[in-house]
Every structure is written in structure tokens, then in C-alpha cells.
Motif scaffolding. Sequence first.
Motif, PDB file in Angstrom:
ATOM      1  N   GLY A 119      56.316   0.329  -4.308  1.00 44.01           N
ATOM      2  CA  GLY A 119      57.142   1.109  -4.927  1.00 44.01           C
ATOM      3  C   GLY A 119      58.575   0.411  -4.892  1.00 44.01           C
ATOM      4  O   GLY A 119      58.572  -0.791  -5.052  1.00 44.01           O
ATOM      5  N   GLY A 120      59.777   1.191  -4.987  1.00 36.99           N
ATOM      6  CA  GLY A 120      60.973   0.496  -4.930  1.00 36.99           C
ATOM      7  C   GLY A 120      61.443  -0.204  -3.707  1.00 36.99           C
ATOM      8  O   GLY A 120      61.777  -1.447  -4.222  1.00 36.99           O
ATOM      9  N   GLU A 121      60.675  -0.088  -2.435  1.00 38.82           N
ATOM     10  CA  GLU A 121      60.971  -1.092  -1.428  1.00 38.82           C
ATOM     11  C   GLU A 121      60.194  -2.404  -1.754  1.00 38.82           C
ATOM     12  O   GLU A 121      60.825  -3.713  -1.560  1.00 38.82           O
ATOM     13  CB  GLU A 121      60.327  -0.489  -0.146  1.00 38.82           C
ATOM     14  N   LEU A 122      59.005  -2.393  -2.573  1.00 32.42           N
ATOM     15  CA  LEU A 122      58.296  -3.656  -2.763  1.00 32.42           C
ATOM     16  C   LEU A 122      59.159  -4.284  -3.882  1.00 32.42           C
ATOM     17  O   LEU A 122      59.250  -5.730  -3.869  1.00 32.42           O
ATOM     18  CB  LEU A 122      56.751  -3.547  -3.063  1.00 32.42           C
ATOM     19  N   ALA A 123      59.555  -3.605  -4.815  1.00 35.34           N
ATOM     20  CA  ALA A 123      60.323  -4.282  -5.976  1.00 35.34           C
ATOM     21  C   ALA A 123      61.528  -4.820  -5.543  1.00 35.34           C
ATOM     22  O   ALA A 123      61.920  -6.137  -5.916  1.00 35.34           O
ATOM     23  CB  ALA A 123      60.698  -3.069  -7.057  1.00 35.34           C
ATOM     24  N   ILE A 124      62.151  -4.000  -4.539  1.00 26.14           N
ATOM     25  CA  ILE A 124      63.463  -4.972  -4.176  1.00 26.14           C
ATOM     26  C   ILE A 124      63.071  -6.249  -3.221  1.00 26.14           C
ATOM     27  O   ILE A 124      64.037  -7.157  -3.365  1.00 26.14           O
ATOM     28  CB  ILE A 124      64.305  -3.920  -2.973  1.00 26.14           C
TER      29      ILE A 124
END
Length: 163
Positions: A119-124
Motif C-alpha cells: 500500500g502507501g508505505e510500499l509506494a513511499i
Amino acid sequence: MKQRPECRTTNPVEALSSAGHVRRPPGTRSPRRLARAFATAGLIMIPWVLYLSMSLPEKAMDSHWALAWVGLDSGEALALFATGRFLKRADNRCALTATAAAALLLTDAWFDVTAAAPGGELAIAIVMAVCVEIPVAIVGTVLALRLVRHPFPQSGTTEHESL
């Protein structure tokens, strides 16, 4: 094989022009801006390390999870800052610190991406790796390789005096 034009002098005092600038062979750039960028990057990482030390969860699968990340980023900050300082002084040891910084940045990118939650953590983590960590690691590697091939001229000071 085509030979490069050599500097007429390796003495920094004799190499000063009337304007106070060091004469360099045509096509070379002053390392001053890059030195400042490396040193600034190292200093900018200090607040980031402090933020990490307070924001990472205290409990994870590894009981020293937060300490591991703070230690890794602290090593990156030190390597980047040392590279900038050595480069500013035209010290060939910046090849060593640039190599260390590159290795630490690639390690950080790897672990950020592989340890991130989906999710967002991986995208960042992917954005940081692609836009910051990997490009800076490439610059450090290229810098080190160029210095191995074309080291800075030695000044009149001894190694002991420069420490």
C-alpha cells in the motif's frame, strides 16, 4: 591512444590565477558544488535520524528494529558528510567515503522496499529508492570511479598534517 593534456603545475599556490581561482584542465568542473551537496545531504539526514528514533515502533519482529534503522541512516549521514568534506578539500579519500555512502544508500533502498507493508508505505519506499537513494548512490559511485582514474593532485602537505 589519445593522451590528456596535463596541468603545468601540481602546486596549488602556483595554480592560482590572478582572479584567485584554481586553473583546471579544460572540461573539468570545480568539485565545490558537489562537495557542498554531499555535506548538506549528510546534515539534512540528522533530523531524519532523530525523527526515526522517535517514530519507529518500539516492537517489531526484531527487538532492535528502530535501532537498526537509526544506525543505518546514521552511517549514511556520516558517509555523505565525510564525502562532502573530503571533496571540498580535494582529498582523494572522498572516493572511499563516496563508495561507503553508495553501498549504504543501496542497502537502505533495498530494506525500505522489502520491509514495507503493501500500500502507501510500499509506494513511499519505492519513490524514495528511485528518486533519492539510488540516484545519490550512482553519483557517489561515479565520483569514486573518476577519482580512482584521475585523483586530485597531491599538495605539499603530508598525510599526517591533513588529518
